[in-house]
Write a protein that holds these residues in place. Structure first.
Motif: not given
Length: 107
Positions: A30-42, A69-74, A88-93, A104-106
């Protein structure tokens, strides 16, 4: 109450109660993108969450859920000890079966 897919509900619950457990909500690659950084793997995701929990204390309250699309936005309201709180932040899963493949958190 917002009806969320199980992997997202599990993530939000782990975020409230067990920060280390968050990594288990993700696929191995998995990949997490938050605060301009990308984190790959558990392990990187586990480190990302540990670092965030040492800097900030917050409560996250989901407000809405939509499909993009194929993402769920919370959209979630975060209140805590960080600059600009509350926000308020948007979490794109993107899901893969019963796990999260991408987050991805925006603002």
């Amino acid at each position: 109450m917002i009806n969320l897919p199980a992997p997202i509900s599990d993530y939000l619950e782990a975020d409230r109660t067990d920060g280390d457990g968050i990594a288990n909500c993700f696929t191995n690659t998995a990949v997490v993108k938050d605060e301009g950084q990308t984190h790959e793997g558990r392990e990187a995701i586990r480190s990302w969450r540990r670092e965030a929990s040492t800097k900030y204390n917050y409560v996250s309250e989901p407000q809405t859920v939509t499909q993009d699309g194929d993402r769920i936005v919370v959209t979630s309201r975060l209140t805590g000890n960080f600059p600009g709180s509350p926000v308020d932040l948007r979490f794109f899963f993107r899901l893969d079966g019963d796990k999260i493949a991408e987050l991805e958190i925006k603002p």
